[in-house]
Design a protein around this motif. Structure first.
Motif, PDB file in Angstrom:
ATOM      1  N   LYS A 154       0.853  -1.184   0.000  1.00  0.00           N
ATOM      2  CA  LYS A 154       0.000   0.000   0.000  1.00  0.00           C
ATOM      3  C   LYS A 154       0.889   1.234   0.000  1.00  0.00           C
ATOM      4  CE  LYS A 154      -3.504  -2.823   0.682  1.00  0.00           C
ATOM      5  NZ  LYS A 154      -4.503  -3.124  -0.364  1.00  0.00           N
ATOM      6  N   SER A 155       0.286   2.389  -0.321  1.00  0.00           N
ATOM      7  CA  SER A 155       1.081   3.616  -0.379  1.00  0.00           C
ATOM      8  C   SER A 155       0.745   4.615   0.717  1.00  0.00           C
ATOM      9  CB  SER A 155       0.904   4.303  -1.734  1.00  0.00           C
ATOM     10  OG  SER A 155      -0.457   4.668  -1.936  1.00  0.00           O
ATOM     11  N   GLY A 156      -0.385   4.397   1.440  1.00  0.00           N
ATOM     12  CA  GLY A 156      -0.751   5.360   2.450  1.00  0.00           C
ATOM     13  C   GLY A 156      -1.751   4.826   3.460  1.00  0.00           C
ATOM     14  N   VAL A 157      -1.840   5.517   4.595  1.00  0.00           N
ATOM     15  CA  VAL A 157      -2.750   5.126   5.664  1.00  0.00           C
ATOM     16  C   VAL A 157      -3.644   6.316   5.995  1.00  0.00           C
ATOM     17  CG1 VAL A 157      -1.103   5.779   7.479  1.00  0.00           C
ATOM     18  CG2 VAL A 157      -2.885   4.087   7.977  1.00  0.00           C
ATOM     19  N   VAL A 158      -4.891   6.025   6.397  1.00  0.00           N
ATOM     20  CA  VAL A 158      -5.879   7.064   6.697  1.00  0.00           C
ATOM     21  C   VAL A 158      -6.324   6.938   8.154  1.00  0.00           C
ATOM     22  CG1 VAL A 158      -8.159   7.997   6.129  1.00  0.00           C
ATOM     23  CG2 VAL A 158      -6.696   7.071   4.314  1.00  0.00           C
ATOM     24  N   ILE A 159      -6.265   8.057   8.891  1.00  0.00           N
ATOM     25  CA  ILE A 159      -6.771   8.116  10.265  1.00  0.00           C
ATOM     26  C   ILE A 159      -8.092   8.866  10.222  1.00  0.00           C
ATOM     27  CG2 ILE A 159      -6.219   8.730  12.650  1.00  0.00           C
ATOM     28  CD1 ILE A 159      -4.067   7.023  11.343  1.00  0.00           C
ATOM     29  N   ASP A 160      -9.191   8.199  10.543  1.00  0.00           N
ATOM     30  CA  ASP A 160     -10.498   8.845  10.391  1.00  0.00           C
ATOM     31  C   ASP A 160     -11.491   8.298  11.412  1.00  0.00           C
ATOM     32  OD1 ASP A 160     -12.614  10.345   9.392  1.00  0.00           O
ATOM     33  OD2 ASP A 160     -13.134   8.846   7.887  1.00  0.00           O
ATOM     34  N   ALA A 161     -11.972   9.197  12.261  1.00  0.00           N
ATOM     35  CA  ALA A 161     -13.036   8.861  13.229  1.00  0.00           C
ATOM     36  C   ALA A 161     -12.703   7.613  14.045  1.00  0.00           C
ATOM     37  CB  ALA A 161     -14.357   8.674  12.502  1.00  0.00           C
ATOM     38  N   GLY A 162     -11.471   7.558  14.500  1.00  0.00           N
ATOM     39  CA  GLY A 162     -11.074   6.433  15.342  1.00  0.00           C
ATOM     40  C   GLY A 162     -10.813   5.154  14.585  1.00  0.00           C
ATOM     41  N   LYS A 163     -10.884   5.180  13.257  1.00  0.00           N
ATOM     42  CA  LYS A 163     -10.649   3.983  12.451  1.00  0.00           C
ATOM     43  C   LYS A 163      -9.354   4.122  11.653  1.00  0.00           C
ATOM     44  CE  LYS A 163     -14.498   4.237  10.249  1.00  0.00           C
ATOM     45  NZ  LYS A 163     -15.615   3.910   9.310  1.00  0.00           N
ATOM     46  N   LEU A 164      -8.761   2.991  11.331  1.00  0.00           N
ATOM     47  CA  LEU A 164      -7.555   2.954  10.512  1.00  0.00           C
ATOM     48  C   LEU A 164      -7.849   2.208   9.218  1.00  0.00           C
ATOM     49  CD1 LEU A 164      -4.858   1.984  13.187  1.00  0.00           C
ATOM     50  CD2 LEU A 164      -5.260   4.238  12.212  1.00  0.00           C
ATOM     51  N   SER A 165      -7.397   2.755   8.113  1.00  0.00           N
ATOM     52  CA  SER A 165      -7.531   2.062   6.833  1.00  0.00           C
ATOM     53  C   SER A 165      -6.413   2.523   5.915  1.00  0.00           C
ATOM     54  CB  SER A 165      -8.892   2.351   6.182  1.00  0.00           C
ATOM     55  OG  SER A 165      -9.013   3.736   5.869  1.00  0.00           O
ATOM     56  N   TYR A 166      -6.205   1.767   4.847  1.00  0.00           N
ATOM     57  CA  TYR A 166      -5.254   2.196   3.831  1.00  0.00           C
ATOM     58  C   TYR A 166      -5.958   3.146   2.869  1.00  0.00           C
ATOM     59  CZ  TYR A 166      -1.992  -1.316   5.554  1.00  0.00           C
ATOM     60  OH  TYR A 166      -1.133  -2.040   6.335  1.00  0.00           O
ATOM     61  N   ASN A 167      -5.172   3.886   2.098  1.00  0.00           N
ATOM     62  CA  ASN A 167      -5.788   4.905   1.241  1.00  0.00           C
ATOM     63  C   ASN A 167      -6.488   4.328   0.024  1.00  0.00           C
ATOM     64  OD1 ASN A 167      -3.458   4.158  -0.051  1.00  0.00           O
ATOM     65  ND2 ASN A 167      -2.616   6.214  -0.270  1.00  0.00           N
ATOM     66  N   LYS A 191      15.132   4.495   6.523  1.00  0.00           N
ATOM     67  CA  LYS A 191      15.903   4.735   5.309  1.00  0.00           C
ATOM     68  C   LYS A 191      15.373   3.795   4.242  1.00  0.00           C
ATOM     69  CE  LYS A 191      20.375   6.445   6.896  1.00  0.00           C
ATOM     70  NZ  LYS A 191      21.847   6.196   6.881  1.00  0.00           N
ATOM     71  N   GLY A 192      15.187   4.297   3.044  1.00  0.00           N
ATOM     72  CA  GLY A 192      14.636   3.470   1.979  1.00  0.00           C
ATOM     73  C   GLY A 192      13.125   3.361   2.017  1.00  0.00           C
ATOM     74  N   GLY A 193      12.473   4.225   2.793  1.00  0.00           N
ATOM     75  CA  GLY A 193      11.015   4.159   2.902  1.00  0.00           C
ATOM     76  C   GLY A 193      10.342   5.488   2.619  1.00  0.00           C
ATOM     77  N   GLN A 194       9.077   5.436   2.242  1.00  0.00           N
ATOM     78  CA  GLN A 194       8.231   6.616   2.100  1.00  0.00           C
ATOM     79  C   GLN A 194       6.794   6.172   2.346  1.00  0.00           C
ATOM     80  OE1 GLN A 194       8.703   8.012  -1.962  1.00  0.00           O
ATOM     81  NE2 GLN A 194       7.339   6.456  -2.785  1.00  0.00           N
ATOM     82  N   TYR A 195       5.925   7.111   2.745  1.00  0.00           N
ATOM     83  CA  TYR A 195       4.528   6.740   2.994  1.00  0.00           C
ATOM     84  C   TYR A 195       3.671   7.991   3.031  1.00  0.00           C
ATOM     85  CZ  TYR A 195       1.987   2.414   3.909  1.00  0.00           C
ATOM     86  OH  TYR A 195       1.225   1.277   3.757  1.00  0.00           O
ATOM     87  N   GLU A 196       2.383   7.788   2.733  1.00  0.00           N
ATOM     88  CA  GLU A 196       1.414   8.886   2.757  1.00  0.00           C
ATOM     89  C   GLU A 196       0.493   8.710   3.955  1.00  0.00           C
ATOM     90  OE1 GLU A 196      -2.397  10.470   0.110  1.00  0.00           O
ATOM     91  OE2 GLU A 196      -0.876   9.193  -0.836  1.00  0.00           O
ATOM     92  N   LEU A 197       0.131   9.835   4.554  1.00  0.00           N
ATOM     93  CA  LEU A 197      -0.748   9.823   5.722  1.00  0.00           C
ATOM     94  C   LEU A 197      -1.877  10.822   5.515  1.00  0.00           C
ATOM     95  CD1 LEU A 197      -1.360   9.211   8.803  1.00  0.00           C
ATOM     96  CD2 LEU A 197       0.153  11.142   9.309  1.00  0.00           C
ATOM     97  N   THR A 198      -3.111  10.383   5.775  1.00  0.00           N
ATOM     98  CA  THR A 198      -4.257  11.303   5.770  1.00  0.00           C
ATOM     99  C   THR A 198      -4.735  11.472   7.202  1.00  0.00           C
ATOM    100  OG1 THR A 198      -4.939  10.576   3.563  1.00  0.00           O
ATOM    101  CG2 THR A 198      -6.566  11.747   4.880  1.00  0.00           C
ATOM    102  N   LEU A 199      -4.719  12.715   7.677  1.00  0.00           N
ATOM    103  CA  LEU A 199      -5.101  13.015   9.057  1.00  0.00           C
ATOM    104  C   LEU A 199      -6.625  13.112   9.198  1.00  0.00           C
ATOM    105  CD1 LEU A 199      -2.405  15.715   9.883  1.00  0.00           C
ATOM    106  CD2 LEU A 199      -2.456  13.334  10.643  1.00  0.00           C
ATOM    107  N   PRO A 200      -7.127  13.124  10.435  1.00  0.00           N
ATOM    108  CA  PRO A 200      -8.589  13.174  10.640  1.00  0.00           C
ATOM    109  C   PRO A 200      -9.276  14.386  10.012  1.00  0.00           C
ATOM    110  CG  PRO A 200      -7.477  12.560  12.671  1.00  0.00           C
ATOM    111  CD  PRO A 200      -6.403  12.942  11.703  1.00  0.00           C
TER     112      PRO A 200
END
Length: 390
Positions: A154-167, A191-200
């Protein structure tokens, strides 16, 4: 673009003397079909000159020609050359020149310091020890202390209303139930990593390699939206005039209402750089940036520079982009993305200036060859260590 201006840019390209702005203009011009005949005429004129024909030996030209075909995976007849060349050498030179200019094969190089202009690197010299690029790697630490290794598929994770999911909408097996409300969560890229995060609040953040971002699981009930950054991240902040968004780094605080910007705050760099792409931001409650401006913070002092903001976010767009950049800074970027260490035979080399653009999703040898083409530097790979020498 006027014919004369295009010809001047072409000559600068041949001489390796382009600035970043001139390169951007040249890229746009060579992809405009209106300039096809002018470009073909310039190439043909150079091919007919004795000086141009003496640049490469037959053996060097054949090697360059084969590398071009391998790199772009096209047949000669598909190349952007409208004139028919009966001489085989002239055809090959036209093919090489055309692909280099029109397709740019993913890179542009120049060396602001002295160099021979030739590289002794053999195509296969790195093959045994080559190092693959980084990818989507990160861990997420919840407020209760539990650490989750995020999927590299996966490329990103989403934090939303107390739940966790991938983008992509797929759920994580963990949630935020029972988390400590006032404690911060934390996402880390190695090192060697990258990731996307969506905040609440809907704000999106892209973390570069070797970076950490701390944030609350919710902004509800808080006067503002504050996160803490170590490393580098690109922000697209959701607009909320009543709740300013703040990014804290060592020695810097950025305040925004809703905007796109990049913060480079690695602890092994001498400066913290904040580059604005869209909107406005305030740095350390003192300097206000407009698009294509960059705040450089060091020793409590702020300097504002006019920049091409796209260079600052090239990493997010899958590229290394260097413009009059010191070799030491370039090699630290390479080390973070490929998870390796750097050793110099001469520490003074770190201040030598280079420029170039190349995809960051190739092996490390691709980047090293680009730098070696300037003739001012050479590399040797030993395990996960790169030795830099003249």
């Amino acid at each position: 673009m006027e014919k004369k201006e295009f010809q001047e840019l072409y000559q600068l390209w041949l001489q390796g003397k382009m600035t970043g702005k001139e390169w951007a203009l040249f890229q746009k011009a060579v992809t405009d079909v209106k300039n096809d005949l002018v470009l073909d005429g310039l190439i043909e004129a150079d091919l007919n000159s004795n000086e141009f024909n003496s640049v490469l030996s037959d053996q060097e030209l054949n090697l360059a020609y084969q590398r071009v075909l391998e790199k772009v995976d096209v047949k000669p007849l598909k190349l952007k050359v409208n004139h028919f060349f009966t001489n085989a050498k002239k055809w090959q030179m036209a093919a090489v020149a055309s692909v280099l200019i029109v397709l740019s094969i993913g890179l542009w190089i120049y060396n602001a310091g002295p160099g021979t202009g030739k590289s002794g690197t053999n195509k296969n010299s790195y093959s045994a020890n080559d190092i693959a690029p980084g990818g989507n790697k990160a861990t997420l630490t919840l407020a209760n202390g539990k650490t989750i290794t995020l999927s590299d598929a996966k490329s990103g994770v989403v934090i939303d209303a107390g739940k966790l999911s991938y983008n992509d909408g797929s759920p994580l097996n963990d949630d935020l139930t029972g988390d400590v409300k006032d404690e911060l969560m934390e996402i880390n890229t190695p090192k060697g990593g990258q990731y996307e995060l969506t905040l609440p609040d809907g704000s999106k953040i892209w973390l570069n390699a070797a970076s950490t971002l701390k944030f609350p699981k919710t902004f509800s009930g808080q006067p503002g939206r504050t996160v803490e950054l170590s490393g580098e991240a690109y922000f697209e902040v959701a607009k909320d005039k009543l709740h300013p968004f703040r990014v804290k780094s060592a020695g810097q605080e950025v305040e925004v209402l809703g905007t796109h910007f990049n913060v480079n705050a690695y602890r092994d760099e001498a400066h913290i750089k904040t580059t604005l792409l869209e909107g406005k931001v305030k740095v350390n409650d003192a300097a206000i940036l407009s698009p294509n401006e960059e705040a450089v913070v060091a020793g409590g002092k702020i300097k504002i520079n006019q920049v091409n903001a796209q260079e600052a976010v090239a990493w997010k767009n899958g590229e290394f982009m260097f413009n009059d950049e010191q070799l030491g800074i370039i090699m630290r970027k390479i080390a973070r993305w490929y998870d390796l260490e750097i050793r110099y035979q001469d520490e003074n080399m770190q201040t030598q200036l280079f420029g170039g653009t190349i995809t960051k999703f190739g092996n490390v040898s691709d980047v090293l060859r680009m730098l070696e083409l300037t003739g001012g530097v050479h590399f040797k790979i030993e395990g996960r260590r790169i030795i830099v020498n003249r």
